[in-house]
Write a protein that holds these residues in place. Structure first.
Motif, PDB file in Angstrom:
ATOM      1  N   GLY A  26     148.486  38.574  56.381  1.00 56.20           N
ATOM      2  CA  GLY A  26     147.300  37.951  55.803  1.00 56.20           C
ATOM      3  C   GLY A  26     147.017  36.543  56.292  1.00 56.20           C
ATOM      4  O   GLY A  26     147.743  35.992  57.134  1.00 56.20           O
ATOM      5  N   TRP A  27     145.931  35.994  55.744  1.00 54.52           N
ATOM      6  CA  TRP A  27     145.501  34.625  56.022  1.00 54.52           C
ATOM      7  C   TRP A  27     145.403  33.875  54.698  1.00 54.52           C
ATOM      8  O   TRP A  27     144.814  34.370  53.728  1.00 54.52           O
ATOM      9  CB  TRP A  27     144.142  34.617  56.723  1.00 54.52           C
ATOM     10  N   ALA A  28     145.966  32.681  54.651  1.00 53.81           N
ATOM     11  CA  ALA A  28     145.989  31.900  53.422  1.00 53.81           C
ATOM     12  C   ALA A  28     144.668  31.167  53.222  1.00 53.81           C
ATOM     13  O   ALA A  28     143.980  30.806  54.194  1.00 53.81           O
ATOM     14  CB  ALA A  28     147.143  30.900  53.461  1.00 53.81           C
ATOM     15  N   PRO A  29     144.271  30.909  51.985  1.00 52.38           N
ATOM     16  CA  PRO A  29     143.015  30.202  51.717  1.00 52.38           C
ATOM     17  C   PRO A  29     143.109  28.713  52.059  1.00 52.38           C
ATOM     18  O   PRO A  29     144.174  28.101  51.937  1.00 52.38           O
ATOM     19  CB  PRO A  29     142.814  30.404  50.209  1.00 52.38           C
ATOM     20  N   GLY A  30     141.986  28.157  52.503  1.00 50.69           N
ATOM     21  CA  GLY A  30     141.907  26.730  52.777  1.00 50.69           C
ATOM     22  C   GLY A  30     142.635  26.272  54.017  1.00 50.69           C
ATOM     23  O   GLY A  30     142.772  25.070  54.252  1.00 50.69           O
ATOM     24  N   VAL A  31     143.112  27.226  54.850  1.00 47.70           N
ATOM     25  CA  VAL A  31     143.854  26.899  56.063  1.00 47.70           C
ATOM     26  C   VAL A  31     143.166  27.562  57.248  1.00 47.70           C
ATOM     27  O   VAL A  31     142.905  28.775  57.196  1.00 47.70           O
ATOM     28  CB  VAL A  31     145.317  27.388  55.968  1.00 47.70           C
ATOM     29  N   ALA A  49     152.585  31.758  55.336  1.00 49.17           N
ATOM     30  CA  ALA A  49     152.857  30.988  54.120  1.00 49.17           C
ATOM     31  C   ALA A  49     151.569  30.736  53.355  1.00 49.17           C
ATOM     32  O   ALA A  49     150.484  30.678  53.930  1.00 49.17           O
ATOM     33  CB  ALA A  49     153.526  29.656  54.480  1.00 49.17           C
ATOM     34  N   GLY A  50     151.691  30.604  52.044  1.00 53.41           N
ATOM     35  CA  GLY A  50     150.547  30.216  51.222  1.00 53.41           C
ATOM     36  C   GLY A  50     149.716  31.353  50.683  1.00 53.41           C
ATOM     37  O   GLY A  50     148.704  31.103  50.016  1.00 53.41           O
ATOM     38  N   PRO A 190     139.498  30.827  55.578  1.00 57.73           N
ATOM     39  CA  PRO A 190     139.223  31.730  54.457  1.00 57.73           C
ATOM     40  C   PRO A 190     139.098  30.993  53.131  1.00 57.73           C
ATOM     41  O   PRO A 190     139.825  30.038  52.863  1.00 57.73           O
ATOM     42  CB  PRO A 190     140.438  32.661  54.452  1.00 57.73           C
ATOM     43  N   THR A 191     138.193  31.463  52.311  1.00 61.26           N
ATOM     44  CA  THR A 191     138.000  30.901  50.976  1.00 61.26           C
ATOM     45  C   THR A 191     139.092  31.361  50.030  1.00 61.26           C
ATOM     46  O   THR A 191     139.542  30.598  49.162  1.00 61.26           O
ATOM     47  CB  THR A 191     136.623  31.310  50.426  1.00 61.26           C
TER      48      THR A 191
END
Length: 210
Positions: A26-31, A49-50, A190-191
Motif C-alpha cells: 500500500g501507500w500511506a496517507p500524506g506521503v 510504513a504508516g 494519497p489522502t
C-alpha cells in the motif's frame, strides 16, 4: 494419556484447486508515493510504513512466509488482476471525495511488472490489469466534483489480463522467488491509506501428505 504416533515420512502429493494467489502492499496517507512498491515479498506484514491497517491473512494475502510459494505448492498462472482500494476510510466524506480521482490517476499512470527474482517476465500498464470488482462508473453526491470511469473497471471477478504463452499458463514452483512490482508516478500524495492487491489467477496445487 493418549499417544499419537508420528506419521511415517512419505511422498508429498498435491490437490488441484482453481484459486488464485494474491498479496497486497500500500501507500500511506500524506506521503508522496515511492517510485515503486513490491508485492509477494512479505506475507506477514506491509513493507510500507504508516499504513492504517496491519496485513491480515485472508484479506490481504493467502500465502504464508516470504519469497515464494510454501513447500510442495505449485501454481499454474494464467490471468492477472489488480485492485486498488481504501479499506478503512469513508469515501462518502467530502474531505475524501478526491480519493476516487487519485485511484484513477494511479491506475492510468502506473505499470505492473512480474519478475522471477530480478528477471522481468511481463510488464503492462496498470489499467490493463482489470480490478475485477466494483462498479463500472464511480459516482459522488458532492456538487462540483467530476469522477471519470476506469476503462478496465468492469464488475466481474472473471475478468483478468491473459498472461498465457501460446495458451499455456506460466508455471510457478514452490520456493521459486517471484514478485510483482507496481511502478508508480511522482506527484501523487494519497489522502487516505490505499492498498493495491495483485491477484494471480490460476490453478493452485496445495501440498498434501498421503
Amino acid at each position: 494419556m493418549r499417544v499419537v504416533p508420528i506419521p511415517a515420512v512419505g511422498a508429498v502429493g498435491s490437490r488441484p484447486r482453481k484459486e488464485p494467489i494474491y498479496d497486497t502492499e500500500g501507500w500511506a496517507p500524506g506521503v508522496p508515493m515511492a517510485a515503486q512498491i513490491v508485492t509477494f515479498v512479505n506475507f506477514s506484514g506491509f513493507n510500507t510504513a504508516g499504513l492504517s491497517l496491519a496485513k491480515t491473512f485472508g484479506r490481504d494475502t493467502n500465502l504464508q512466509g516470504q519469497n515464494g510459494l510454501p513447500a510442495a505448492h505449485h501454481h499454474y498462472w494464467y490471468g492477472l488482476r489488480m485492485k486498488i482500494r481504501s479499506l478503512d476510510a469513508d469515501l462518502s466524506d467530502a474531505a475524501n471525495v478526491g480519493v476516487f480521482e487519485e485511484i484513477n490517476r494511479i491506475r492510468e499512470l502506473s505499470f505492473t511488472q512480474f519478475r522471477f527474482a530480478s528477471s522481468e517476465l511481463i510488464t503492462i500498464q496498470a489499467d490493463e490489469a482489470p480490478s475485477g470488482t466494483g462498479p463500472q462508473f464511480a459516482q459522488t453526491t458532492h456538487a462540483g466534483t467530476t469522477i471519470l470511469s476506469l476503462p478496465s473497471g468492469v464488475p466481474t471477478r472473471g475478468n483478468a489480463k491473459d498472461v498465457t504463452i501460446s495458451g499455456r499458463p506460466v508455471e510457478i514452483v514452490a520456493l521459486e522467488a517471484f514478485r510483482v512490482v507496481i511502478g508508480t508516478p511522482s506527484g501523487i500524495t494519497p489522502t487516505v491509506s490505499l492498498y493495491a492487491s495483485v491477484i494471480l489467477e490460476g490453478l493452485l496445487l496445495r501440498g498434501i501428505t498421503g
